[in-house]
Scaffold this motif. Sequence first.
Motif, PDB file in Angstrom:
ATOM      1  N   VAL A 198       0.816  -1.211   0.000  1.00  0.00           N
ATOM      2  CA  VAL A 198       0.000   0.000   0.000  1.00  0.00           C
ATOM      3  C   VAL A 198       0.855   1.269   0.000  1.00  0.00           C
ATOM      4  CG1 VAL A 198      -0.243   0.125   2.518  1.00  0.00           C
ATOM      5  CG2 VAL A 198      -2.061   1.047   1.058  1.00  0.00           C
ATOM      6  N   PHE A 199       2.090   1.192   0.468  1.00  0.00           N
ATOM      7  CA  PHE A 199       2.954   2.363   0.509  1.00  0.00           C
ATOM      8  C   PHE A 199       3.864   2.489  -0.721  1.00  0.00           C
ATOM      9  CE2 PHE A 199       2.071   1.383   5.002  1.00  0.00           C
ATOM     10  CZ  PHE A 199       1.473   2.587   5.371  1.00  0.00           C
ATOM     11  N   THR A 200       3.755   1.561  -1.658  1.00  0.00           N
ATOM     12  CA  THR A 200       4.566   1.619  -2.871  1.00  0.00           C
ATOM     13  C   THR A 200       4.139   2.803  -3.734  1.00  0.00           C
ATOM     14  OG1 THR A 200       4.921  -0.769  -2.891  1.00  0.00           O
ATOM     15  CG2 THR A 200       5.203   0.387  -4.980  1.00  0.00           C
ATOM     16  N   LYS A 201       5.114   3.568  -4.166  1.00  0.00           N
ATOM     17  CA  LYS A 201       4.834   4.704  -5.049  1.00  0.00           C
ATOM     18  C   LYS A 201       4.872   4.245  -6.507  1.00  0.00           C
ATOM     19  CE  LYS A 201       6.866   7.947  -1.733  1.00  0.00           C
ATOM     20  NZ  LYS A 201       7.985   8.879  -1.456  1.00  0.00           N
ATOM     21  N   ASP A 202       3.894   4.693  -7.280  1.00  0.00           N
ATOM     22  CA  ASP A 202       3.795   4.374  -8.703  1.00  0.00           C
ATOM     23  C   ASP A 202       3.828   2.859  -8.929  1.00  0.00           C
ATOM     24  OD1 ASP A 202       3.608   4.544 -11.427  1.00  0.00           O
ATOM     25  OD2 ASP A 202       5.600   5.403 -11.741  1.00  0.00           O
ATOM     26  N   LEU A 203       2.781   2.197  -8.460  1.00  0.00           N
ATOM     27  CA  LEU A 203       2.687   0.744  -8.560  1.00  0.00           C
ATOM     28  C   LEU A 203       2.876   0.252  -9.987  1.00  0.00           C
ATOM     29  CD1 LEU A 203       1.977  -2.016  -7.270  1.00  0.00           C
ATOM     30  CD2 LEU A 203      -0.440  -1.459  -7.668  1.00  0.00           C
ATOM     31  N   ALA A 204       2.286   0.949 -10.946  1.00  0.00           N
ATOM     32  CA  ALA A 204       2.331   0.494 -12.338  1.00  0.00           C
ATOM     33  C   ALA A 204       3.752   0.418 -12.876  1.00  0.00           C
ATOM     34  CB  ALA A 204       1.489   1.415 -13.217  1.00  0.00           C
ATOM     35  N   SER A 205       4.628   1.292 -12.405  1.00  0.00           N
ATOM     36  CA  SER A 205       6.009   1.259 -12.892  1.00  0.00           C
ATOM     37  C   SER A 205       6.703  -0.031 -12.488  1.00  0.00           C
ATOM     38  CB  SER A 205       6.789   2.468 -12.364  1.00  0.00           C
ATOM     39  OG  SER A 205       7.014   2.361 -10.967  1.00  0.00           O
ATOM     40  N   HIS A 206       6.239  -0.641 -11.397  1.00  0.00           N
ATOM     41  CA  HIS A 206       6.791  -1.925 -10.964  1.00  0.00           C
ATOM     42  C   HIS A 206       6.129  -3.083 -11.708  1.00  0.00           C
ATOM     43  CE1 HIS A 206       9.090  -0.293  -7.543  1.00  0.00           C
ATOM     44  NE2 HIS A 206       8.091   0.557  -7.426  1.00  0.00           N
ATOM     45  N   THR A 207       4.784  -3.079 -11.772  1.00  0.00           N
ATOM     46  CA  THR A 207       4.076  -4.213 -12.360  1.00  0.00           C
ATOM     47  C   THR A 207       4.377  -4.359 -13.848  1.00  0.00           C
ATOM     48  OG1 THR A 207       2.088  -2.866 -12.750  1.00  0.00           O
ATOM     49  CG2 THR A 207       2.224  -4.067 -10.657  1.00  0.00           C
ATOM     50  N   ARG A 208       4.667  -3.268 -14.536  1.00  0.00           N
ATOM     51  CA  ARG A 208       4.955  -3.339 -15.982  1.00  0.00           C
ATOM     52  C   ARG A 208       6.276  -4.046 -16.281  1.00  0.00           C
ATOM     53  NH1 ARG A 208       3.338   2.512 -16.236  1.00  0.00           N
ATOM     54  NH2 ARG A 208       1.110   2.510 -16.745  1.00  0.00           N
ATOM     55  N   LYS A 209       7.119  -4.209 -15.288  1.00  0.00           N
ATOM     56  CA  LYS A 209       8.401  -4.895 -15.483  1.00  0.00           C
ATOM     57  C   LYS A 209       8.302  -6.400 -15.266  1.00  0.00           C
ATOM     58  CE  LYS A 209      11.040  -0.918 -13.716  1.00  0.00           C
ATOM     59  NZ  LYS A 209      11.910  -0.463 -12.600  1.00  0.00           N
ATOM     60  N   ALA A 210       7.182  -6.845 -14.699  1.00  0.00           N
ATOM     61  CA  ALA A 210       7.090  -8.225 -14.209  1.00  0.00           C
ATOM     62  C   ALA A 210       6.907  -9.235 -15.338  1.00  0.00           C
ATOM     63  CB  ALA A 210       5.938  -8.348 -13.219  1.00  0.00           C
ATOM     64  N   GLU A 211       7.781 -10.226 -15.359  1.00  0.00           N
ATOM     65  CA  GLU A 211       7.562 -11.396 -16.211  1.00  0.00           C
ATOM     66  C   GLU A 211       6.595 -12.360 -15.528  1.00  0.00           C
ATOM     67  OE1 GLU A 211      11.457 -12.618 -18.372  1.00  0.00           O
ATOM     68  OE2 GLU A 211      12.051 -11.498 -16.570  1.00  0.00           O
ATOM     69  N   VAL A 212       6.642 -12.364 -14.201  1.00  0.00           N
ATOM     70  CA  VAL A 212       5.659 -13.096 -13.390  1.00  0.00           C
ATOM     71  C   VAL A 212       5.080 -12.093 -12.398  1.00  0.00           C
ATOM     72  CG1 VAL A 212       5.271 -14.949 -11.741  1.00  0.00           C
ATOM     73  CG2 VAL A 212       6.896 -15.277 -13.622  1.00  0.00           C
ATOM     74  N   LEU A 213       3.771 -11.910 -12.443  1.00  0.00           N
ATOM     75  CA  LEU A 213       3.089 -10.944 -11.578  1.00  0.00           C
ATOM     76  C   LEU A 213       2.070 -11.674 -10.713  1.00  0.00           C
ATOM     77  CD1 LEU A 213       2.348  -8.023 -10.722  1.00  0.00           C
ATOM     78  CD2 LEU A 213       0.794  -7.943 -12.692  1.00  0.00           C
ATOM     79  N   VAL A 214       2.187 -11.516  -9.406  1.00  0.00           N
ATOM     80  CA  VAL A 214       1.247 -12.127  -8.463  1.00  0.00           C
ATOM     81  C   VAL A 214       0.579 -11.004  -7.676  1.00  0.00           C
ATOM     82  CG1 VAL A 214       0.947 -13.705  -6.524  1.00  0.00           C
ATOM     83  CG2 VAL A 214       2.677 -14.189  -8.281  1.00  0.00           C
ATOM     84  N   VAL A 215      -0.748 -10.998  -7.660  1.00  0.00           N
ATOM     85  CA  VAL A 215      -1.484  -9.913  -7.028  1.00  0.00           C
ATOM     86  C   VAL A 215      -2.320 -10.468  -5.882  1.00  0.00           C
ATOM     87  CG1 VAL A 215      -2.936  -7.907  -7.426  1.00  0.00           C
ATOM     88  CG2 VAL A 215      -1.623  -8.871  -9.324  1.00  0.00           C
ATOM     89  N   ALA A 216      -1.996 -10.027  -4.674  1.00  0.00           N
ATOM     90  CA  ALA A 216      -2.698 -10.496  -3.469  1.00  0.00           C
ATOM     91  C   ALA A 216      -2.920  -9.313  -2.544  1.00  0.00           C
ATOM     92  CB  ALA A 216      -1.887 -11.582  -2.773  1.00  0.00           C
ATOM     93  N   ALA A 217      -3.642  -8.317  -3.051  1.00  0.00           N
ATOM     94  CA  ALA A 217      -3.826  -7.061  -2.319  1.00  0.00           C
ATOM     95  C   ALA A 217      -5.201  -6.927  -1.680  1.00  0.00           C
ATOM     96  CB  ALA A 217      -3.592  -5.885  -3.268  1.00  0.00           C
TER      97      ALA A 217
END
Length: 294
Positions: A198-217
């Motif tokens: 929740v405190f991550t700034k600019d979440l999309a900049s991180h998720t766009r790099k992911a070859e494997v993305l797991v979302v458990a928010a």
Amino acid sequence: MSEVPPISGTGMIIDGKALASEVEAETKVRVDELAALGGRPGLATIIVGDNPASAMYVRIKHSACDRVGIRSENVNLPEGAGIDEILETIRGLNEREDVSGILLQLPLPRELDPARAMAAIDPAKDVDGFHPMNMGSLLAGAEGLVPCTPKGIIWALERLGVDLEGKEAVIVGHSNVVGKPLAAMMLNRNATVSVCHVFTKDLASHTRKAEVLVVAAGVPGLIRGDMVRPGAYVFDVGINRVGGRTVGDVQFDEVIGVAAAVTPVPGGVGPLTVSILMSQTAKAAEMKMKMKEG
């Protein structure tokens, strides 16, 4: 910022039910072998109170036990049960030879400390993988009994032929149930892991790099199509009720057109988690038998 290149093709739905059936088939063979040696696995669940969701989840787990041949039982403690009564119940199950796995269904009533109760479970019977000893072993790179949802995701990636070594993996959510243990499992397989929260700034900049993305928010529709790297493998762990429907943390209709593969909600990670619980109950029985032999 330079654009991250795509990985592969798009559009596969990861069928969690089919993968779970594979896990259960493998587990049934192991359970039958144990039973032939006089060591049929047994799973004991504990519910405190009358939470309908908890009761439903336990029924699902017991049905899976029936399918693979694991003996199962449930201990239903009253809503007003105190921590001492829970600990006494756990101690009794710890001592029973016919119980190879113990699962304390969460959540507990608000005033009770789940960490204290979890720590009372014999680590060798902790099929949920949350005991501090088992979590510590995981962090040290020795994966014994581990949390079931992360293990299911790792198992699915292996079945899909995805080698995590050197991969960019991003986990959204840093819970003790999914995010933290999954990060450790991925690091154990030499992935490069980022954990967002929740405190991550600019979440999309991180998720766009992911070859494997797991979302458990636990946030419905948090991940949109433009937040996903083309060709990524996306695992949606979210379970949210919106307008009478169960939805995940990923906007499935958008992401399926971008990712190589996506888990649906429902029917994705959930069935895998239950099947891994069965596998770990068998593993606990196997470990116990090996100790007796050795």
